[in-house]
Write an enzyme that holds these catalytic residues in place. Structure first.
Site, PDB file in Angstrom:
ATOM      1  N   TYR A 153       5.597 -42.468 -50.570  1.00  0.00           N
ATOM      2  CA  TYR A 153       5.361 -42.672 -49.132  1.00  0.00           C
ATOM      3  C   TYR A 153       3.944 -43.212 -48.895  1.00  0.00           C
ATOM      4  O   TYR A 153       3.764 -44.259 -48.286  1.00  0.00           O
ATOM      5  CB  TYR A 153       5.563 -41.346 -48.414  1.00  0.00           C
ATOM      6  CG  TYR A 153       5.453 -41.402 -46.904  1.00  0.00           C
ATOM      7  CD1 TYR A 153       6.402 -42.066 -46.137  1.00  0.00           C
ATOM      8  CD2 TYR A 153       4.407 -40.757 -46.240  1.00  0.00           C
ATOM      9  CE1 TYR A 153       6.319 -42.098 -44.745  1.00  0.00           C
ATOM     10  CE2 TYR A 153       4.322 -40.774 -44.851  1.00  0.00           C
ATOM     11  CZ  TYR A 153       5.279 -41.441 -44.111  1.00  0.00           C
ATOM     12  OH  TYR A 153       5.196 -41.457 -42.731  1.00  0.00           O
ATOM     13  N   GLN A 217      -4.623 -24.121 -44.414  1.00  0.00           N
ATOM     14  CA  GLN A 217      -4.632 -25.583 -44.301  1.00  0.00           C
ATOM     15  C   GLN A 217      -4.396 -25.974 -42.839  1.00  0.00           C
ATOM     16  O   GLN A 217      -3.701 -25.261 -42.121  1.00  0.00           O
ATOM     17  CB  GLN A 217      -3.592 -26.239 -45.238  1.00  0.00           C
ATOM     18  CG  GLN A 217      -2.134 -26.005 -44.905  1.00  0.00           C
ATOM     19  CD  GLN A 217      -1.546 -24.738 -45.506  1.00  0.00           C
ATOM     20  OE1 GLN A 217      -2.240 -23.742 -45.682  1.00  0.00           O
ATOM     21  NE2 GLN A 217      -0.261 -24.747 -45.794  1.00  0.00           N
TER      22      GLN A 217
HETATM   23  N1  LIG Z   1       6.762 -38.241 -37.118  1.00  0.00           N
HETATM   24  C1  LIG Z   1       5.540 -38.302 -37.592  1.00  0.00           C
HETATM   25  O1  LIG Z   1       4.812 -37.322 -37.528  1.00  0.00           O
HETATM   26  C2  LIG Z   1       5.009 -39.573 -38.219  1.00  0.00           C
HETATM   27  C3  LIG Z   1       3.691 -39.568 -38.678  1.00  0.00           C
HETATM   28  C4  LIG Z   1       3.188 -40.726 -39.265  1.00  0.00           C
HETATM   29  C5  LIG Z   1       3.964 -41.858 -39.347  1.00  0.00           C
HETATM   30  N2  LIG Z   1       5.225 -41.840 -38.882  1.00  0.00           N
HETATM   31  C6  LIG Z   1       6.030 -43.067 -39.043  1.00  0.00           C
HETATM   32  O2  LIG Z   1       6.797 -43.322 -37.872  1.00  0.00           O
HETATM   33  C7  LIG Z   1       8.065 -43.869 -38.262  1.00  0.00           C
HETATM   34  C8  LIG Z   1       9.188 -43.037 -37.650  1.00  0.00           C
HETATM   35  O3  LIG Z   1       9.092 -41.698 -38.106  1.00  0.00           O
HETATM   36  P1  LIG Z   1      10.077 -40.558 -37.552  1.00  0.00           P
HETATM   37  O4  LIG Z   1       9.346 -39.284 -37.610  1.00  0.00           O
HETATM   38  O5  LIG Z   1      10.663 -41.004 -36.279  1.00  0.00           O
HETATM   39  O6  LIG Z   1      11.159 -40.532 -38.717  1.00  0.00           O
HETATM   40  P2  LIG Z   1      12.767 -40.616 -38.647  1.00  0.00           P
HETATM   41  O7  LIG Z   1      13.255 -40.356 -40.022  1.00  0.00           O
HETATM   42  O8  LIG Z   1      13.276 -39.763 -37.544  1.00  0.00           O
HETATM   43  O9  LIG Z   1      13.006 -42.132 -38.236  1.00  0.00           O
HETATM   44  C9  LIG Z   1      12.996 -43.184 -39.165  1.00  0.00           C
HETATM   45  C10 LIG Z   1      14.189 -44.081 -38.852  1.00  0.00           C
HETATM   46  O10 LIG Z   1      14.156 -45.215 -39.733  1.00  0.00           O
HETATM   47  C11 LIG Z   1      15.483 -45.439 -40.211  1.00  0.00           C
HETATM   48  N3  LIG Z   1      15.373 -46.168 -41.476  1.00  0.00           N
HETATM   49  C12 LIG Z   1      14.842 -45.714 -42.636  1.00  0.00           C
HETATM   50  N4  LIG Z   1      14.896 -46.687 -43.562  1.00  0.00           N
HETATM   51  C13 LIG Z   1      15.463 -47.775 -42.972  1.00  0.00           C
HETATM   52  C14 LIG Z   1      15.767 -49.089 -43.406  1.00  0.00           C
HETATM   53  N5  LIG Z   1      15.537 -49.505 -44.661  1.00  0.00           N
HETATM   54  N6  LIG Z   1      16.366 -49.952 -42.533  1.00  0.00           N
HETATM   55  C15 LIG Z   1      16.632 -49.553 -41.267  1.00  0.00           C
HETATM   56  N7  LIG Z   1      16.350 -48.315 -40.791  1.00  0.00           N
HETATM   57  C16 LIG Z   1      15.770 -47.445 -41.639  1.00  0.00           C
HETATM   58  C17 LIG Z   1      16.103 -44.067 -40.329  1.00  0.00           C
HETATM   59  O11 LIG Z   1      17.511 -44.064 -40.349  1.00  0.00           O
HETATM   60  C18 LIG Z   1      15.533 -43.381 -39.084  1.00  0.00           C
HETATM   61  O12 LIG Z   1      16.374 -43.577 -37.964  1.00  0.00           O
HETATM   62  C19 LIG Z   1       8.096 -43.903 -39.787  1.00  0.00           C
HETATM   63  O13 LIG Z   1       7.713 -45.197 -40.214  1.00  0.00           O
HETATM   64  C20 LIG Z   1       7.029 -42.910 -40.174  1.00  0.00           C
HETATM   65  O14 LIG Z   1       6.451 -43.202 -41.427  1.00  0.00           O
HETATM   66  C21 LIG Z   1       5.780 -40.716 -38.337  1.00  0.00           C
END
Ligand SMILES: NC(=O)c1ccc[n+]([C@@H]2O[C@H](COP(=O)([O-])OP(=O)(O)OC[C@H]3O[C@@H](n4cnc5c(N)ncnc54)[C@H](O)[C@@H]3O)[C@@H](O)[C@H]2O)c1
Length: 322
Positions: A153, A217
């Site tokens: 990641y 933490q």
């Molecule tokens: N939630 C947090 O605290 C947080 C913190 C830092 C970064 N982020 C980033 O924000 C974004 C969303 O996170 P989230 O918490 O909503 O996660 P989530 O898992 O709920 O959402 C991610 C979505 O991306 C889709 N997905 C994954 N791989 C895919 C692909 N190859 N093609 C199409 N769709 C795909 C999944 O099905 C899912 O619907 C991510 O990129 C994550 O790294 C989230």
């Protein structure tokens, strides 16, 4: 205006879909449903300005391009949020996680380049690894284990960041990076393994709250509405191409303090279970949001107790639809 959102059926992506639709713009969502759920898009599907493409952004580059062309779609803004995001999800899907942030980011940047669209990459505080600088400023390069269990990641996001900057530098794409810190709220999956749904699920089931390590933490917790506001401000702002901006809540809580808040808000007695700290788990996490405040006029507004209460209401199934 047309906004393309990858990861649209996920936790944060689906809130972004709803927020842009509420503005009256056209929204195209892409998702392969790896960790997202169609139920997150129930409200969006009622809006004619929303369309959904079920595709893997990392694999179906041609298909995604074809579908956009067939629909004669030229996005003005692309928000790349598709990626497994919880440590449990990316441990289960390491190769898919790397692909979503490498090939997936490239596909989005190619579309942005062709359509002259603005591009925003959802990066993460994990880019800082287990930070040696505190709080973390955007200028900090991080302390990441490149071969540890979280590297699929952390390093994929760092590669996505490098790709974003390369397209900005060499192709003139208006590309930006948001480093998102721990965000929570309704629509998180109960079993996604992150601390907020973990504690809430355990509290509601009258189980002890599992503390990994000694619980000293720290984490900072940003309610999803605040994050969406920050992302939209960043997407709107002119002249921020090539920027990296932290978005998160700068109030820091130890995991023990957070457990107490969850138990109090849920109205259950506080009981702990203990488990070993996962490898490479960061000891401190807190954003410096001076830059977001200066450039976007942004800062989180929602207090942790209020956000936890809304999330608990959702988990209880008693909340109004979001
Ligand atoms: N939630 C947090 O605290 C947080 C913190 C830092 C970064 N982020 C980033 O924000 C974004 C969303 O996170 P989230 O918490 O909503 O996660 P989530 O898992 O709920 O959402 C991610 C979505 O991306 C889709 N997905 C994954 N791989 C895919 C692909 N190859 N093609 C199409 N769709 C795909 C999944 O099905 C899912 O619907 C991510 O990129 C994550 O790294 C989230």
């Amino acid at each position: 205006m047309v906004v393309l959102i990858t990861g649209a059926a996920g936790f944060i992506g689906s809130y972004l879909v709803d927020a842009y639709l509420a503005r009256g713009v056209e929204v195209i969502g892409i998702d392969n449903l790896a960790t997202g759920s169609p139920s997150n898009l129930e409200r969006a599907h009622k809006d004619q300005r929303f369309s959904f493409i079920e595709a893997d952004i990392a694999r179906d580059a041609e298909r995604t391009g074809e579908l956009l062309q067939a629909g004669n779609v030229r996005p003005d803004l692309i928000l790349h949020f598709a990626s497994p995001a919880s440590p449990k999800d990316y441990a289960d899907l390491p190769l898919e996680t790397m692909a979503a942030n490498a090939a997936g980011t490239r596909t989005c940047l190619e579309v942005a380049s062709k359509c002259n669209a603005r591009f925003l990459f959802a990066s993460t505080s994990e880019s800082y690894g287990d930070p040696l600088e505190h709080p973390q400023k955007e200028t900090y390069w991080g302390n990441v284990n490149p071969v540890g269990p979280r590297s699929c990641y952390d390093e994929a996001k760092r590669y996505g960041e490098a790709l974003t900057m390369a397209y900005w530098r060499t192709r003139g794409v208006d590309a930006r990076i948001a480093r998102i810190f721990n965000t929570y709220g309704p629509r998180m999956r109960e079993n996604d393994g992150r601390v907020v749904p973990n504690f809430i699920r355990q509290a509601l089931a009258a189980e002890p709250l599992t503390i990994y390590g000694d619980g000293t933490q720290t984490r900072s917790f940003c309610y999803v509405d605040d994050l969406v506001d920050g992302i939209m401000r960043y997407g709107d702002a002119a002249s921020l191409a090539g920027n990296v901006i932290n978005l998160g809540n700068p109030k820091e809580f130890s995991i023990l303090e957070f457990a107490k808040i969850v138990a109090e808000v849920a109205g259950v007695p506080l009981r702990f279970g203990h488990a070993r700290l996962p490898e490479d788990d960061p000891t401190r996490r807190c954003p410096d949001i001076t830059k977001a405040n200066a450039l976007l006029g942004w800062q989180p507004k929602i207090e942790l107790r209020d956000g936890v209460a809304k999330t608990i209401a959702h988990f209880r199934g008693a909340a109004a639809p979001h």
